[in-house]
Design an enzyme around this catalytic site. Structure first.
Site, short mmCIF file in Angstrom:
data_model
loop_
_atom_site.label_atom_id
_atom_site.label_comp_id
_atom_site.label_asym_id
_atom_site.label_seq_id
_atom_site.Cartn_x
_atom_site.Cartn_y
_atom_site.Cartn_z
N ILE A 90 -28.19 99.94 -56.82
CA ILE A 90 -29.41 99.19 -56.53
C ILE A 90 -30.63 100.11 -56.56
O ILE A 90 -31.67 99.80 -55.98
CB ILE A 90 -29.30 98.45 -55.18
CG1 ILE A 90 -29.03 99.43 -54.03
CG2 ILE A 90 -28.19 97.41 -55.23
CD1 ILE A 90 -29.09 98.77 -52.64
N GLY B 236 -32.85 95.51 -53.79
CA GLY B 236 -32.21 94.52 -52.95
C GLY B 236 -32.64 94.69 -51.50
O GLY B 236 -33.13 93.79 -50.87
N GLY C 129 -24.00 108.63 -45.44
CA GLY C 129 -25.09 107.86 -46.02
C GLY C 129 -26.43 108.50 -45.74
O GLY C 129 -26.58 109.27 -44.78
N GLU D 93 -30.70 104.86 -45.65
CA GLU D 93 -31.39 104.14 -44.58
C GLU D 93 -31.88 105.09 -43.50
O GLU D 93 -32.85 104.80 -42.79
CB GLU D 93 -30.46 103.07 -43.98
CG GLU D 93 -30.12 102.03 -45.05
CD GLU D 93 -29.33 100.85 -44.54
OE1 GLU D 93 -28.72 100.95 -43.46
OE2 GLU D 93 -29.30 99.82 -45.23
#
Lengths: 211, 316, 738
Positions: free
Chosen positions: C475, C248, C695, C698
C-alpha cells in the site's frame, strides 16, 4: 427527554435549515410523474497530440481531458484522485504548462500538445525526474506520483521562465530554485503518504544537474 | 453533468451573438470552477460557448497610464507580468496566493471574478441552499460555518467570495469592461460588480444574462507599499480564512480590502481614514455591524491582527 | 514454520540484500504511470460498463420509495439497482455499517443505488435523475452530548491496540489524591478521514457463479471472505486482485460499497462493471477515525516519578461498533504503581468509525504526550528527562513480562542531542524570530508489534529466477521490495533475480497490510517458504549438511552448483506459513520512538508552521532503511495534519461530515512540510520473527501530534487541548498588537 416526533423533526428542519424537505434530494414523489425529459448527449470531434502522436476522438462533450486520456486512450498514468481540482493527481502538461486535466473538457483541447507521464519517459528510458523520484523514494503508494512528476518537470520550467511564486520575498526578482520555492509551487499536488520531503530532494537534484 | 452542446467562437462579437441566440448558454474559458460545478449539477448549462480563442489575452497600457487586462489573461501570466509585479504588487501576490500552479495556468481574469462560493452546503446538493436553489433555505446558518462570512450577511446566505485576485482588484479600484449580447459595452466599477446576498444570493454579480467580460482595467499605479496577506490553516492551496490587500503610503494613508469575510471583496473606504490610528481603529470601522457565528467569530480579531501585521511591516 | 523460540543465527543475518536502502523494485512502474491500479485495468476483462453510486441524502431514517423513471430513460443506462431491490445484505466480519440493501438508512451517503451505463458520463448523469423519497428520523450526532451517558466499553482496534472497559492496578484514586504534583486535563481529538489519493474502486466481473474483483484493498483474505458473506456466495467463488493500492491507511482494510455494488451492478447489467466512489461521498460513505474525548490524570512525586496515572477515553460509533482504543498505550508506556484505564462507547448515527493508521495510539498519544508535557512543566523537569525517569523495562500491569526490546531512553537521548534540544528555553514564549514565536516540543512514540501468521509460495525456475507469490499487499509500504530482498537473501541471489507477485487471493494467505504488521510478518512468511525451497534445492542437487546459498551458487561439502541447475529438470515450488507461538505473550513486543519538533507561531495571526522534525525510532531490524524512512516521514506528515488542520466537521443537526472533499478537509501540502530527519537505532529483536524486524509504519505517527502541540506551547505559552490546533484557538492569548 422524549425524542421529537417525525412531524416535529421536519418542523425543526424547517426552522433550522429553512427548507421544507431539508434532506430530501429533492423532488417529492408527485413531481416525478412529469414525463421524463432526458437530454441526449452531444458528441463532438477533437484532435490533439498526446506524447507526440496525433489522436482524434469523437467524444461526449462532457468528457474531461482526464477521462479522454484514461478511458478512451487507455493512458492510465494520469490519475483521478478527486475529479474536482483539489488533489493534483491528474496533472498533465498542455502546450508547456501544467494543468489539472480533470477540470478541462477534452473538446477544448483541439490542436493542443499534451504530455502525460507516459510521454516523459518509460520504464526502459526514464526521464531524469522519474529517475530522481526512484532514487529519493519520492513516492509510496504511487497514485499521486505521475501528477507529482508532471508538476515537478513543469515547476522547474516555470522557475526558469521567471514566473514568481507566493513565497518570493521580492516579487519583482527572478525566482531561484530554493527548497521553499519548490515546496510552495508543488503544493497543488497532494500526497497523503507524505513523501513531500523526498519529492523535494528529487526535484532539487534534477534542478541542480540542470543548472 | 447534464448533456450540453459545445461551440467555439472566435471573437467577442461572435460570443455575444451566440449568447443572444442560446439563452441559458454559458461561456467557458478556464473552466476550473464551472466544470467542477457542472459535475455536481450545481451549474447545468445546455450549451457552452468556448471563448478561449476570442483574443482578449493581452495586457496593455491604457491611455490613462493604467493597465487593461484582457478577460482571458491567465492568472499565471497576470501574476508574472512585469508591470503588474512592479506597479501592482498586491495583485501579483494575491493571484499567487490563490489556488495552485495548475489552476492558475488555466484560470482566467474574468473567470476568477466569476467563481462561485465554496460554502460546503452550496457544494452538497442534498442540502438546502438559497444560492443554489432559491427559496430552499440556508443549511449553513446554524451549521458548520468556520469559513463563512461575518459581514454583509443576510438571513438567506452567509457564503464568502473565494477569490484572492478580486480582493486586490477591489483595493486597486479596478473596472470591469463587458459586452452585452446586443453588442453594447459597459464599464462596471469593481465595487459594484459583486453583490451582497440579501434576498437574492443566487445572483452573485451585476452582470446581465449573456454579458461577457472583455477586460479588467486598473487605474494608473498608486505607488506605496503593497501587501497581500493571506491567512489560512495550511500553508498553501487553501482558501483564505482572512486575507488583506493593502497599500500603505509613506504618510500612513492607504487602502485596505479584505477577503474571506463576506460575499464580496470587502472594502469600507471610510475605514481607511483610520489607518494612521492603527489596525484596531480600522478594523472596528471595517467590521461594523458584523454578524459572526460561533464558528467564525475569530475572524473579527483575525482581521484586526492581520491588518496589524501588515501595518507593522509597513512601518518597518 | 512454527516460530515459538527466539530466532537464532539465520541467513538473513548476512544482510547482503536485506537491510540495504534498495530502490523500490516497482519504482519504474510507479514513476512512469504503468503500475495498474484497480479502476485502470482495461485489459483484464472486455466490455466493461461504468457504475456510479448514489449516496443517501439523510443520515438516519428510511427510504419510502425511489422514482427511477427519468434515470431509466437516460441515455446509455444498462441497469439500476436500488437498495429497495434486495433485503439488507449480511454484514461481513469486519463491517460495522451495512453496505447495501433494505430501506433503513444508518448514515449519510450510505450507498442506496448503483446506476450502470455505457459511459462514465452517462452513469453519473443518470444517477442525478434518481428521485428518492425519504422518511427522516432523529439521530445522535454530537459526541459531547452522547458521552454523558456512554457506558463503559472494552474493545480492540483489531490492529494491536485494545483495552477492557475498565482496568485498575493498585489504588489510583488514593495515590493521585496524595501526589504532590497533579495533572488533570481533558483532551479532544476530532473525527478524521483517511483521504487516500486513490478513491475506493473496483472492477467486477461474473463468470457464471464466479466473481472476480479487481479492487483496491489492503487485506485480501479478509475481504474475500467478507465479499462472500455480503453477497451470500461461497468464498470459493470469489477472487480478489489488488496488485497496487493507491493508499489505504486503514480505509481499505475492509470491503466497502464499491466492491459490493460493482458486483451487484455487474450481475444486473450482465456486464463487467467498473466504478470508483466519487470523492465527495468517500468521507461519509466509508469509515473514519472516530473523535475522542480523553481525560488524563497524572500524579507524580517532586522527584518526577509518576505514582498514579489514569487515562479514560470516550468515543462514538454505530450500533455494534467498537471504541477508538485511545487508552491502550497508557497501559505500557510509563511506569507508575497505581493505574486506571477506562473506555466508554456512545452509540451514534454518524458513519462507521473504524481503523485509521495507528487506531488507538494515534489519538491516544496526542493526548498522553501533552499530559506528560504538562506534568513535566509543573514539576520543573525537562520533558525529555521526565520521560526517561518514568521509563519501564517491563509491563507495568504485569511486572513478569519484560519488553523484548525497549530503547525509548536511547531514542530520547539521541534525539535530544541530534535536535539541539539543549537550546530549548524551558520557559515558554521567550524565543522570537521576527514575527514568529518559536518553540520546541518532544513526545515519545509508541506502537505495539503484532504477530500474524503469513504464507507465501516461492518458485525457482531453470533460469535461476525466484518468484514470490503471496496475497500480501503493497500500500506504499515497499512490500514488493522487502519481499524481494528477503527472497534474494535467502536464496543467495541479487535482487534482480527475484520477481514478486502480490495481492491475488489465489495466492497463499498473508498477514496483509495493517497495524504496521505487514513488513515483519510477510517477510517472515517468505522466509519460511524459502527455507523449504532451500531444502528442495539441496535435495535436488544432492547436497547435504551445511548448505550455503551465495551469489547464485549453492555450496556444500566442497561442491558448488549454480542455483538455477536445481530447476533444470523442472520448476521447484515451495510454500509455507510462518506461524507464531506465545513469544508475544511471554514478552511484550513494542516499537518506540522519540519525536522532536520545532514550530513557529505567527505572533499576529496565530498561523502555525512546523520548521523541523526529527524522529528517532527503535523498531527491530530495519529491512530497507530507504522505504522504512519513507514510512516514517509519511507518518510524521500525517501527524502534522492531525495536529494542525484535520477535522471532519460534524453537522450536528443533520448528522454528516460537512467538509467531505479535499478542498475543505485540509491535509498537509508540500509547503507545510519542512526538513524531516529520521534515525533508526540499531536493533534486532529475535522475539519477533526470523527476520528480527518489527513494524515501523505507524510508529512514525504515534506521538507526532503531541510533539507539535508541545512545541506550540513552548513557542506561545498557550496550551491547546482540543485538536486540531488551529489559529482561532490561539488568537485571544497571543501578544497584544500595537
Amino acid at each position: 427527554m422524549e425524542p421529537p416526533s417525525e412531524l416535529e423533526l421536519s418542523r425543526r428542519a424547517v426552522l433550522v435549515g429553512g427548507a421544507a424537505s431539508v434532506a430530501v434530494t429533492a423532488v417529492p414523489a408527485a413531481h416525478a410523474q412529469v414525463t421524463p425529459r432526458v437530454a441526449q448527449p452531444a458528441v463532438a470531434k477533437v484532435s490533439f497530440e498526446v506524447n507526440g502522436a496525433t489522436r482524434s476522438l469523437e467524444l461526449d462533450t462532457r468528457t474531461t481531458l482526464l477521462d479522454a486520456l484514461r478511458e478512451h486512450l487507455k493512458l492510465n498514468g494520469t490519475k483521478k484522485g478527486c475529479d474536482q481540482g483539489q488533489c493534483g493527481a491528474c496533472t498533465v502538461i498542455v502546450d508547456g504548462r501544467r494543468i489539472n486535466s480533470c477540470l478541462s473538457l477534452a473538446v477544448m483541447h483541439e490542436g493542443d500538445k499534451i504530455t502525460t507521464v507516459e510521454g516523459l519517459g518509460t520504464p526502459d528510458k526514464l526521464h531524469p525526474m522519474q529517475a530522481a523520484f526512484i532514487k529519493h523514494d519520492g513516492y509510496q503508494c504511487g497514485y499521486c506520483t505521475p501528477g507529482q512528476i508532471c508538476s515537478a518537470v513543469a515547476v522547474l520550467d516555470e522557475i526558469k521562465a521567471g514566473i514568481p511564486s507566493h513565497v518570493a520575498d521580492d516579487i519583482t526578482a527572478r525566482p531561484r530554485v530554493t527548497d521553499m520555492e519548490v515546496r510552495e509551487r508543488m503544493s497543488g499536488n497532494l500526497c497523503r503518504c507524505g513523501a513531500y520531503s523526498n519529492i523535494a530532494e528529487a526535484i532539487s537534484e534534477v534542478a541542480g544537474s540542470k543548472a | 453533468m447534464r448533456p450540453f452542446t459545445y461551440q467555439r467562437v472566435s471573437s467577442p462579437a461572435e460570443a455575444a451573438a451566440a449568447a443572444a441566440q442560446m439563452p441559458g448558454a454559458k461561456f467557458i474559458a478556464g473552466g476550473t470552477n464551472l466544470l467542477d460545478l457542472m459535475k455536481l449539477q450545481i451549474e447545468a448549462p445546455a450549451h457552452l460557448i468556448d471563448v478561449n480563442a476570442i483574443g482578449l489575452d493581452r495586457i496593455e497600457k491604457t491611455d490613462e497610464g493604467g493597465l487593461r487586462i484582457g478577460a482571458l489573461v491567465r492568472n499565471t501570466d497576470l501574476a508574472a507580468h512585469k508591470k503588474v509585479r512592479e506597479d501592482y504588487a498586491m495583485l501579483s501576490r494575491a493571484l499567487l496566493a490563490g489556488a495552485s500552479g495548475q489552476l492558475r495556468n488555466k484560470a482566467t481574469t474574468a473567470g476568477n471574478l466569476l467563481q462561485r462560493t465554496r460554502c460546503p452546503y452550496f457544494y452538497d446538493t442534498n442540502q438546502p441552499c438559497n444560492k443554489r436553489q432559491p427559496g430552499s433555505g440556508c443549511a449553513a446558518i446554524g451549521g458548520y460555518t468556520r469559513q463563512l462570512a461575518v459581514v454583509g450577511v443576510s438571513d438567506a446566505c452567509i457564503a464568502t467570495h473565494p477569490s484572492d485576485m478580486a480582493v486586490a482588484m477591489r483595493a486597486l479600484d479596478a473596472t470591469v469592461e463587458t459586452v452585452k449580447p446586443n453588442g453594447s459595452s459597459r464599464r462596471i466599477p469593481i465595487a459594484d460588480f459583486h453583490r451582497l446576498p440579501g434576498n437574492t444570493p443566487h445572483i452573485d454579480t451585476n452582470l446581465q444574462a449573456g454579458e461577457l467580460i472583455t477586460a479588467v482595467t486598473l487605474p494608473k499605479p498608486i505607488g506605496g507599499k503593497q501587501y497581500y496577506r493571506k491567512v489560512r490553516d495550511r500553508a498553501s492551496y487553501a482558501f483564505a480564512l482572512v486575507s488583506i490587500a493593502a497599500v500603505i503610503q509613506r504618510d500612513g494613508s492607504g487602502r485596505v480590502a479584505v477577503g474571506g469575510i463576506a460575499h464580496k471583496p470587502w472594502r469600507v473606504e471610510t475605514a481607511e481614514a483610520e489607518l494612521p490610528r492603527g489596525a484596531k481603529a480600522v478594523a472596528a470601522r471595517l467590521l461594523a455591524g458584523a454578524r459572526p457565528t460561533e464558528d467564525n467569530g475569530f475572524k473579527i480579531p483575525l482581521v484586526e491582527r492581520t491588518l496589524g501585521a501588515v501595518l507593522s511591516e509597513a512601518r518597518a | 514454520m512454527k516460530f515459538d523460540t527466539p530466532a537464532g543465527a539465520n541467513p538473513i543475518d548476512r544482510m547482503k540484500v536485506v537491510g540495504k536502502p534498495t530502490d523500490r523494485i516497482d519504482g519504474k512502474l510507479k514513476t512512469t504511470g504503468t503500475a495498474p491500479y484497480a479502476y485502470e485495468r482495461h485489459d483484464v476483462v472486455p466490455n466493461q460498463a461504468y457504475g456510479y453510486v448514489l449516496g443517501s441524502a439523510i443520515a438516519k431514517g428510511r427510504i419510502n420509495r425511489f422514482d427511477l423513471a427519468e434515470a431509466k430513460a437516460a441515455p446509455g443506462v444498462l441497469a439500476i439497482v436500488t437498495t429497495l431491490d434486495m433485503p439488507r445484505l449480511k454484514r461481513g466480519q469486519q463491517n460495522i455499517a451495512y453496505l447495501f440493501g433494505g430501506a433503513a438508512i444508518q448514515h449519510y451517503h450510505q450507498a442506496i443505488a448503483i446506476v450502470v451505463a455505457e459511459t462514465f458520463e452517462q452513469a453519473r448523469a443518470a444517477t442525478a435523475l434518481i428521485r428518492v423519497d425519504y422518511a427522516r428520523e432523529r439521530g445522535r450526532f454530537d459526541l459531547a452530548t452522547e458521552a454523558k451517558t456512554a457506558p463503559l466499553f472494552g474493545g480492540s482496534s483489531g490492529e494491536g491496540s485494545s483495552a477492557p472497559p475498565i482496568e485498575r492496578v493498585g489504588n489510583f484514586e488514593g495515590a493521585f489524591e496524595a501526589a504532590p504534583v497533579k495533572v488533570d486535563s481533558v483532551y479532544t481529538t476530532p473525527d478524521e478521514t483517511h483521504a487516500m489519493m486513490e478513491p475506493h474502486a473496483t472492477i467486477a466481473a461474473w463468470e457464471g457463479e464466479k466473481l472476480t474483483l479487481w479492487t483496491s484493498n489492503q487485506m485480501i483474505a479478509w475481504s474475500k471472505g467478507d465479499v462472500a458473506i455480503n453477497l451470500g456466495i461461497s468464498p470459493k467463488n470469489v477472487r480478489l486482485d489488488s496488485p497496487f493500492i493507491g493508499g489505504g491507511f486503514g480505509g481499505k482494510l475492509f470491503v466497502r460499497s464499491d466492491a459490493v455494488l460493482a458486483a451487484i451492478g455487474a450481475k444486473a447489467a450482465k456486464r463487467p462493471v467498473k466504478l470508483a466512489l466519487s470523492r465527495p461521498i468517500i468521507a461519509n460513505n466509508t469509515t473514519h477515525r472516530p473523535a475522542t474525548i480523553q481525560r488524563i490524570r497524572i500524579g507524580a512525586n517532586r522527584d518526577g516519578k509518576i505514582t498514579a496515572i489514569a487515562h479514560e477515553s470516550t468515543s462514538g460509533n454505530l450500533p455494534d461498533g467498537k471504541p477508538e482504543t485511545a487508552v491502550s498505550q497508557t497501559k505500557l508506556l510509563y511506569a507508575g504503581e497505581n493505574r486506571l484505564i477506562a473506555m466508554r462507547l456512545a452509540e451514534m448515527d454518524l458513519p462507521e468509525g473504524n481503523a485509521m493508521r495507528a487506531p488507538g495510539e494515534a489519538p491516544g498519544m496526542m493526548a498522553l504526550e501533552v499530559a506528560m508535557d504538562e506534568a513535566a512543566e509543573q514539576l520543573g523537569i525537562d520533558p525529555v528527562e521526565f520521560r526517561i525517569r518514568n521509563d519501564t523495562q517491563f509491563d507495568p500491569e504485569d511486572p513478569k513480562r519484560r519488553f523484548s526490546q525497549r530503547q525509548l531512553v536511547e531514542c530520547l537521548r539521541q534525539g535530544a542531542t541530534r535536535f539541539g534540544w539543549s537550546r530549548r528555553n524551558p520557559k515558554p514564549a521567550q524565543i522570537r524570530d521576527g514575527r514568529w514565536l518559536v518553540g520546541m516540543g518532544v513526545a515519545a512514540g509508541f506502537r505495539n508489534n503484532l504477530l500474524m501468521k503469513s504464507a507465501a509460495r516461492v518458485r525457482l525456475d531453470g533460469r535461476g529466477i525466484v518468484t514470490v507469490e503471496t496475497d500480501m499487499t503493497d500500500i506504499g509500504t515497499g512490500t514488493y521490495t522487502i519481499l524481494a530482498q528477503t527472497a534474494a537473501e535467502m536464496m543467495g541471489l541479487p535482487i534482480e533475480r527475484v520477481v514478486v507477485k502480490l495481492g491475488d487471493s489465489d495466492f497463499p494467505v498473508s498477514a496483509g497490510s495493517g497495524g504496521q504488521w505487514g513488513a515483519n510478518n510477510s517477510t517472515a512468511g517468505v522466509y519460511a517458504a524459502c527455507v523449504k525451497l532451500r531444502e528442495q534445492v539441496a535435495q535436488r542437487l544432492g547436497l547435504t549438511g551445511d548448505v550455503d546459498f551465495t551469489d547464485g551458487q549453492v555450496r556444500a561439502g566442497g561442491r558448488s552448483v549454480a542455483l538455477a541447475d536445481a530447476a533444470r529438470g523442472g520448476e521447484l515450488v515451495a510454500e509455507d506459513t510462518i506461524e507464531y507461538g506465545d513469544l508475544d505473550k511471554t514478552q511484550q513486543q513494542s516499537t518506540f520512538a522519540a519525536h522532536f519538533v520545532e514550530a513557529a507561531v505567527d505572533a499576529f495571526t496565530g498561523e502555525i508552521r512546523v520548521r523541523r522534525m526529527l524522529a528517532v525510532c527503535a523498531a527491530g531490524r530495519i529491512l530497507n532503511p530507504k522505504a522504512a524512512r519513507s514510512q516514517v516521514i509519511g507518518a510524521m506528515t500525517m501527524g502534522v495534519g492531525a495536529a494542525l488542520m484535520e477535522e471532519l466537521a460534524v453537522d450536528k443537526r443533520f448528522g454528516f461530515f460537512v467538509n467531505h472533499d479535499l478542498a475543505t478537509y485540509e491535509v498537509p501540502v508540500h509547503a507545510d512540510i519542512p526538513y524531516q530527519e529520521v534515525i533508526f537505532l540499531d536493533e534486532v529483536d529475535p522475539m519477533s520473527s526470523p527476520m528480527k524486524a518489527k513494524g515501523v509504519g505507524e510508529l512514525g505517527l504515534c506521538g507526532v501530534g503531541g510533539a507539535i502541540a508541545n512545541a506550540v506551547h513552548n513557542a506561545t505559552g498557550i496550551r491547546v487541548r482540543n485538536y486540531p490546533i488551529t489559529l482561532d484557538k490561539l488568537l485571544d492569548r497571543l501578544p497584544e498588537i500595537a
